[in-house]
Design a protein around this motif. Structure first.
Motif, short mmCIF file in Angstrom:
data_model
loop_
_atom_site.label_atom_id
_atom_site.label_comp_id
_atom_site.label_asym_id
_atom_site.label_seq_id
_atom_site.Cartn_x
_atom_site.Cartn_y
_atom_site.Cartn_z
N PHE A 3 0.83 -1.19 0.00
CA PHE A 3 0.00 0.00 0.00
C PHE A 3 0.87 1.25 0.00
O PHE A 3 1.76 1.39 0.81
CB PHE A 3 -0.89 -0.03 1.25
N GLY A 4 0.59 2.14 -0.96
CA GLY A 4 1.25 3.43 -0.96
C GLY A 4 2.71 3.41 -1.32
O GLY A 4 3.39 4.41 -1.17
N GLU A 5 3.23 2.31 -1.79
CA GLU A 5 4.63 2.19 -2.09
C GLU A 5 5.04 3.22 -3.12
O GLU A 5 4.71 3.14 -4.29
CB GLU A 5 4.90 0.78 -2.63
N GLU A 91 -15.21 -6.79 0.36
CA GLU A 91 -13.81 -6.40 0.46
C GLU A 91 -13.33 -6.42 1.90
O GLU A 91 -14.04 -6.02 2.81
CB GLU A 91 -13.61 -4.99 -0.10
N LEU A 92 -12.09 -6.88 2.04
CA LEU A 92 -11.41 -6.85 3.33
C LEU A 92 -10.11 -6.09 3.19
O LEU A 92 -9.57 -5.95 2.09
CB LEU A 92 -11.08 -8.27 3.80
N LEU A 93 -9.59 -5.65 4.31
CA LEU A 93 -8.27 -5.04 4.36
C LEU A 93 -7.31 -6.08 4.91
O LEU A 93 -7.60 -6.72 5.92
CB LEU A 93 -8.29 -3.80 5.27
N GLY A 94 -6.19 -6.28 4.25
CA GLY A 94 -5.16 -7.18 4.75
C GLY A 94 -4.01 -6.37 5.29
O GLY A 94 -3.58 -5.38 4.68
N ALA A 95 -3.50 -6.75 6.45
CA ALA A 95 -2.39 -6.03 7.06
C ALA A 95 -1.40 -7.02 7.66
O ALA A 95 -1.80 -7.99 8.30
CB ALA A 95 -2.88 -5.08 8.15
N GLU A 96 -0.11 -6.76 7.41
CA GLU A 96 0.94 -7.57 8.04
C GLU A 96 1.19 -7.04 9.43
O GLU A 96 1.12 -5.83 9.68
CB GLU A 96 2.23 -7.48 7.23
N LEU A 97 1.50 -7.96 10.33
CA LEU A 97 1.82 -7.58 11.70
C LEU A 97 3.34 -7.57 11.85
O LEU A 97 4.01 -8.54 11.48
CB LEU A 97 1.21 -8.57 12.69
N PRO A 98 3.88 -6.50 12.38
CA PRO A 98 5.32 -6.49 12.61
C PRO A 98 5.68 -7.51 13.68
O PRO A 98 4.85 -7.88 14.51
CB PRO A 98 5.60 -5.06 13.09
N GLY A 152 2.94 2.57 10.13
CA GLY A 152 4.04 1.68 9.76
C GLY A 152 3.63 0.26 9.40
O GLY A 152 4.50 -0.59 9.18
N PHE A 153 2.35 -0.01 9.30
CA PHE A 153 1.89 -1.35 8.92
C PHE A 153 1.94 -1.49 7.40
O PHE A 153 1.61 -0.55 6.68
CB PHE A 153 0.45 -1.60 9.40
N GLU A 154 2.34 -2.66 6.94
CA GLU A 154 2.31 -2.96 5.52
C GLU A 154 0.93 -3.52 5.18
O GLU A 154 0.44 -4.41 5.86
CB GLU A 154 3.38 -4.00 5.14
N ILE A 155 0.32 -2.97 4.15
CA ILE A 155 -1.00 -3.42 3.70
C ILE A 155 -0.82 -4.50 2.63
O ILE A 155 0.01 -4.35 1.74
CB ILE A 155 -1.82 -2.23 3.16
N VAL A 156 -1.57 -5.56 2.76
CA VAL A 156 -1.47 -6.71 1.85
C VAL A 156 -2.54 -6.56 0.77
O VAL A 156 -3.69 -6.26 1.08
CB VAL A 156 -1.69 -8.03 2.62
N CYS A 157 -2.15 -6.79 -0.47
CA CYS A 157 -3.14 -6.78 -1.55
C CYS A 157 -3.19 -8.16 -2.19
O CYS A 157 -2.39 -9.05 -1.86
CB CYS A 157 -2.82 -5.69 -2.58
#
Length: 163
Positions: A3-5, A91-98, A152-157
């Protein structure tokens, strides 16, 4: 693809469905509440490139709802229809956990600070970049993605899940 890269707070293109933020397609499959129904759905994907990357089941006396996130949603949609399974999409939002303690709490705190409600969440089986990830059904995917990215979370697509 994250996301937003390199593009601020939005992805620099628009999807076929008119979205300019990443999301995951969830399939809610309606099943009779009887033994073997889950196995039948899982077997429907055997022999295809479609992998189940996230799932949860809600059960009641009469029926069950199987929620799936698939590696290749277009082909998954075709397989579900071919097997005459009743389903809906959202639709869902995917987020990686640090890595490290408190990462899930930090995610919840970021969404609370943005006043975004989490309706439900479940873990993704696939770890796109080697980190744990969750699928979230939230009030507003775009605002949630922006809030989490800012923290700072990375969003997964979907492209992250099909690799």
């Amino acid at each position: 693809m994250s996301f937003g890269e390199g593009a601020g707070s939005e992805v620099d293109f628009e999807t076929m469905q008119g979205r300019n933020w990443p999301s995951l397609t969830q399939f809610s499959v309606f099943l009779e509440n009887r033994v073997g129904q889950l196995l039948e759905v899982i077997r429907a994907f055997n022999g295809s490139k479609v992998k189940i990357v996230g799932l949860t089941i809600s059960d009641s006396a009469d029926c069950s709802i199987l929620r799936l996130v698939l590696s290749h949603p277009e082909q998954g949609r075709e397989i579900l229809a071919l097997h005459k399974l009743a389903f809906a999409e959202n639709e869902l939002l995917g987020a990686e956990l640090p890595t490290g303690p408190g990462s899930l709490a930090d995610l919840c705190a970021a969404l609370l600070q943005a006043e975004i409600n989490i309706h439900y969440a479940y873990p993704l089986i696939i770890h796109p970049h080697g980190r744990c990830a969750v699928a979230l059904h939230v009030d507003n995917i775009e605002q949630a993605g922006t809030a989490l990215h800012a923290m700072g979370f990375e969003i997964v697509c979907e492209a992250d899940l099909s690799a």
